[in-house]
Design a protein around this motif. Sequence first.
Motif, PDB file in Angstrom:
ATOM      1  N   ILE A  27      -6.430  21.841  12.428  1.00  0.00           N
ATOM      2  CA  ILE A  27      -5.425  21.263  11.526  1.00  0.00           C
ATOM      3  C   ILE A  27      -6.141  20.519  10.405  1.00  0.00           C
ATOM      4  O   ILE A  27      -6.999  19.666  10.664  1.00  0.00           O
ATOM      5  N   GLU A  28      -5.810  20.861   9.152  1.00  0.00           N
ATOM      6  CA  GLU A  28      -6.336  20.133   8.002  1.00  0.00           C
ATOM      7  C   GLU A  28      -5.277  19.141   7.526  1.00  0.00           C
ATOM      8  O   GLU A  28      -4.159  19.516   7.173  1.00  0.00           O
ATOM      9  N   LEU A  29      -5.652  17.868   7.516  1.00  0.00           N
ATOM     10  CA  LEU A  29      -4.735  16.808   7.115  1.00  0.00           C
ATOM     11  C   LEU A  29      -5.260  16.138   5.853  1.00  0.00           C
ATOM     12  O   LEU A  29      -6.359  15.593   5.834  1.00  0.00           O
ATOM     13  N   ASP A  30      -4.482  16.176   4.769  1.00  0.00           N
ATOM     14  CA  ASP A  30      -4.826  15.472   3.533  1.00  0.00           C
ATOM     15  C   ASP A  30      -4.223  14.068   3.571  1.00  0.00           C
ATOM     16  O   ASP A  30      -3.074  13.879   4.001  1.00  0.00           O
ATOM     17  N   PHE A  31      -4.987  13.091   3.117  1.00  0.00           N
ATOM     18  CA  PHE A  31      -4.489  11.717   3.103  1.00  0.00           C
ATOM     19  C   PHE A  31      -4.872  11.039   1.791  1.00  0.00           C
ATOM     20  O   PHE A  31      -5.838  11.418   1.120  1.00  0.00           O
ATOM     21  N   SER A  32      -4.105  10.007   1.422  1.00  0.00           N
ATOM     22  CA  SER A  32      -4.456   9.169   0.278  1.00  0.00           C
ATOM     23  C   SER A  32      -3.802   7.804   0.457  1.00  0.00           C
ATOM     24  O   SER A  32      -2.712   7.689   1.025  1.00  0.00           O
ATOM     25  N   VAL A  33      -4.501   6.766  -0.006  1.00  0.00           N
ATOM     26  CA  VAL A  33      -3.967   5.396   0.002  1.00  0.00           C
ATOM     27  C   VAL A  33      -4.231   4.793  -1.364  1.00  0.00           C
ATOM     28  O   VAL A  33      -5.208   5.136  -2.041  1.00  0.00           O
ATOM     29  N   SER A  34      -3.349   3.871  -1.800  1.00  0.00           N
ATOM     30  CA  SER A  34      -3.417   3.359  -3.162  1.00  0.00           C
ATOM     31  C   SER A  34      -4.470   2.278  -3.345  1.00  0.00           C
ATOM     32  O   SER A  34      -4.853   1.974  -4.480  1.00  0.00           O
ATOM     33  N   ARG A  35      -4.937   1.664  -2.261  1.00  0.00           N
ATOM     34  CA  ARG A  35      -6.021   0.675  -2.374  1.00  0.00           C
ATOM     35  C   ARG A  35      -6.826   0.664  -1.086  1.00  0.00           C
ATOM     36  O   ARG A  35      -6.379   1.172  -0.049  1.00  0.00           O
ATOM     37  N   GLU A  36      -8.005   0.093  -1.143  1.00  0.00           N
ATOM     38  CA  GLU A  36      -8.904   0.109   0.002  1.00  0.00           C
ATOM     39  C   GLU A  36      -8.328  -0.685   1.174  1.00  0.00           C
ATOM     40  O   GLU A  36      -7.777  -1.776   0.995  1.00  0.00           O
ATOM     41  N   LEU A  37      -8.473  -0.110   2.365  1.00  0.00           N
ATOM     42  CA  LEU A  37      -7.942  -0.725   3.574  1.00  0.00           C
ATOM     43  C   LEU A  37      -9.056  -1.369   4.387  1.00  0.00           C
ATOM     44  O   LEU A  37     -10.250  -1.229   4.071  1.00  0.00           O
ATOM     45  N   ASP A  38      -8.662  -2.064   5.436  1.00  0.00           N
ATOM     46  CA  ASP A  38      -9.627  -2.630   6.370  1.00  0.00           C
ATOM     47  C   ASP A  38     -10.514  -1.512   6.928  1.00  0.00           C
ATOM     48  O   ASP A  38     -10.046  -0.383   7.125  1.00  0.00           O
ATOM     49  N   PRO A  39     -11.807  -1.784   7.195  1.00  0.00           N
ATOM     50  CA  PRO A  39     -12.698  -0.732   7.725  1.00  0.00           C
ATOM     51  C   PRO A  39     -12.224  -0.108   9.030  1.00  0.00           C
ATOM     52  O   PRO A  39     -12.632   1.010   9.362  1.00  0.00           O
ATOM     53  N   SER A  40     -11.351  -0.816   9.742  1.00  0.00           N
ATOM     54  CA  SER A  40     -10.867  -0.265  11.016  1.00  0.00           C
ATOM     55  C   SER A  40      -9.576   0.533  10.865  1.00  0.00           C
ATOM     56  O   SER A  40      -8.982   0.960  11.864  1.00  0.00           O
ATOM     57  N   VAL A  88       0.846  -1.195   0.000  1.00  0.00           N
ATOM     58  CA  VAL A  88       0.000   0.000   0.000  1.00  0.00           C
ATOM     59  C   VAL A  88       0.882   1.246   0.000  1.00  0.00           C
ATOM     60  O   VAL A  88       1.820   1.348   0.794  1.00  0.00           O
ATOM     61  N   ILE A  89       0.592   2.171  -0.885  1.00  0.00           N
ATOM     62  CA  ILE A  89       1.266   3.470  -0.886  1.00  0.00           C
ATOM     63  C   ILE A  89       0.345   4.455  -0.184  1.00  0.00           C
ATOM     64  O   ILE A  89      -0.790   4.684  -0.611  1.00  0.00           O
ATOM     65  N   ALA A  90       0.827   5.028   0.921  1.00  0.00           N
ATOM     66  CA  ALA A  90       0.010   5.954   1.718  1.00  0.00           C
ATOM     67  C   ALA A  90       0.742   7.279   1.869  1.00  0.00           C
ATOM     68  O   ALA A  90       1.968   7.311   2.025  1.00  0.00           O
TER      69      ALA A  90
END
Length: 249
Positions: A167-180, A150-152
């Motif tokens: 604080i505004e935090l931008d995030f991105s992940v390359s594929r869907e993660l566990d719901p938790s 996973v690229i995060a």
Amino acid sequence: MNRLIVALCAILMITAVVTTGCSLKPAKPAADTTSTDTTEVEVEVFVKLDKDQYEPDEIITVKYSALEEYDDNAWIGLIPSEVPHGDEEENDEYDLQYHLIGSDLTGEVTFVAPTEPGLYDIRMFTSDFEGVEATYVSFEVFDEDAGEPVIAVLDLDEYEFGPGDEIELDFSVSRELDPSAWIGIIPSEVAHGDEDECDKYDVDYEYLPGKLEGTLIFNAPDEPGSYDFRLFDGDDYGKELTSVTFTVK
């Protein structure tokens, strides 16, 4: 008459020597078998593996050699490579498996490779009380079926805030993660990697159910200091994927 007697005696002596095979040479003194070599044999201290990469849950056979002066509770442990070397007490907090050496100064012990891919060490400590790290060897747990990693990414526009600031935090992940999967604010002094340990110290957090990217709003902690946003792929011994550090002044 006297000369005749001397001659006869000489003939008899020569005959005796020839007949018995005796030597007239004096015997050599016995060799001195006492060793004067005081060289000590140097004992090697090591932990060795048959390879440097294992599948999750694969058996790891460790050959080792220790010194007699180590304590009876000297031990060998399986520890994540990210844990700092040297401090036996700290390493003891993070060991995943261990074996006591006891009186068996050489031999083999077995471990089970962790289920979580990553870098790990087998480390030897001279005691279970204020011991020192004697030696170590590293290996990797690699899951061929895990697919691409996973690229995060976590990104901030600013890195210094006052207590309570938004604080505004931008995030991105390359594929869907566990719901938790979650992102939390954690004091920077807390060791990275152990999700369960980080969960004990998080100041604030947000879950990411099904989200691949977005912006989250947090408030800066009230206590000045250094903090991290850390992203974990699960809430049950999850893996830390990435982090970003900010300061509250």
